[in-house]
Design a protein around this motif. Structure first.
Motif, PDB file in Angstrom:
ATOM      1  N   GLU A  22       0.781  -1.084  -0.193  1.00  0.00           N
ATOM      2  CA  GLU A  22       0.265   0.153   0.052  1.00  0.00           C
ATOM      3  C   GLU A  22       0.980   1.226  -0.035  1.00  0.00           C
ATOM      4  O   GLU A  22       0.341   2.461  -0.103  1.00  0.00           O
ATOM      5  N   ALA A  23       2.209   1.020  -0.041  1.00  0.00           N
ATOM      6  CA  ALA A  23       2.835   2.308  -0.064  1.00  0.00           C
ATOM      7  C   ALA A  23       2.880   2.966  -1.198  1.00  0.00           C
ATOM      8  O   ALA A  23       2.872   2.386  -2.438  1.00  0.00           O
ATOM      9  N   LYS A  24       2.970   4.184  -1.375  1.00  0.00           N
ATOM     10  CA  LYS A  24       2.426   4.820  -2.694  1.00  0.00           C
ATOM     11  C   LYS A  24       3.853   5.011  -3.440  1.00  0.00           C
ATOM     12  O   LYS A  24       5.024   5.290  -2.921  1.00  0.00           O
ATOM     13  N   VAL A  25       3.771   5.104  -5.039  1.00  0.00           N
ATOM     14  CA  VAL A  25       4.919   5.406  -5.771  1.00  0.00           C
ATOM     15  C   VAL A  25       4.366   6.548  -6.652  1.00  0.00           C
ATOM     16  O   VAL A  25       3.490   6.362  -7.287  1.00  0.00           O
ATOM     17  N   PRO A  26       5.520   7.663  -7.162  1.00  0.00           N
ATOM     18  CA  PRO A  26       5.110   8.624  -8.156  1.00  0.00           C
ATOM     19  C   PRO A  26       5.022   8.037  -9.510  1.00  0.00           C
ATOM     20  O   PRO A  26       5.814   7.548  -9.826  1.00  0.00           O
ATOM     21  N   VAL A  27       4.014   8.553 -10.211  1.00  0.00           N
ATOM     22  CA  VAL A  27       3.940   8.151 -11.697  1.00  0.00           C
ATOM     23  C   VAL A  27       3.379   9.424 -12.426  1.00  0.00           C
ATOM     24  O   VAL A  27       2.608  10.247 -12.165  1.00  0.00           O
TER      25      VAL A  27
END
Length: 182
Positions: free
Chosen positions: A106-111
């Protein structure tokens, strides 16, 4: 007869709760009136022939063509590592793959999603209609293209602007009147 059939098809799409048109158009109008610019992404997804998704203005960076029409959209957003790996597999960002392996899906990554006109429209198998809009997803952390370049037959981002003066790209709406003069 043909027009009636088309009308039924369109109404069934717009009234289908899976398309989310009603709720998403409300979000678009709130941004349009408040900030003078609103954006909506229209895509075909499973469960509905068309899905509408209002995008927050802070995600969108737009540019115009020579005629003043929005023809380029860069959308900068975050998604969960699980989602990124589900969509792009081995081409997903390295930090997303590590997060999923480490049970932090559930950790977010930038796209970054870029949609722009292309001088070399991509041919589409089994059809004679090329796609004049290029679509590319880029991992912001890895600075690499994820998956393969694809495209659209039409610009998938609907960018509405309330009032645009010469030389402006983003619109101004009634919400501007509430801002303090500087």
């Amino acid at each position: 007869s043909w027009l009636e059939q088309v009308q039924k098809i369109l109404l069934s799409i717009f009234q289908n709760p899976e398309s989310r048109f009603t709720s998403q158009s409300d979000e678009l109008y709130l941004d349009l009136v408040s900030f003078g610019t609103g954006g909506m992404f229209v895509s075909d997804t499973a469960g509905s022939p068309i899905m509408f998704s209002a995008r927050p203005l802070m995600e969108l960076y737009v540019a115009e063509d020579i005629s003043g029409r929005i023809d380029t959209v860069f959308r900068r957003f975050k998604m969960t590592s699980r989602q990124a790996v589900s969509i792009w597999g081995k081409d997903a960002p390295e930090d997303a793959k590590k997060n999923v392996e480490g049970m932090r899906g559930e950790a977010k990554v930038p796209v970054l999603h870029a949609v722009f006109p292309t001088d070399d429209p991509m041919p589409v198998p089994l059809t004679k209609y090329p796609m004049p809009w290029c679509s590319v997803f880029v991992s912001e952390s890895d600075k690499k293209v994820m998956g393969r370049k694809s495209g659209y037959h039409e610009m998938p981002y609907l960018i509405a602007r309330w009032r645009v003066d010469g030389g402006e790209v983003y619109g101004r709406g009634p919400g501007d009147d509430a801002l303090a003069d500087q």
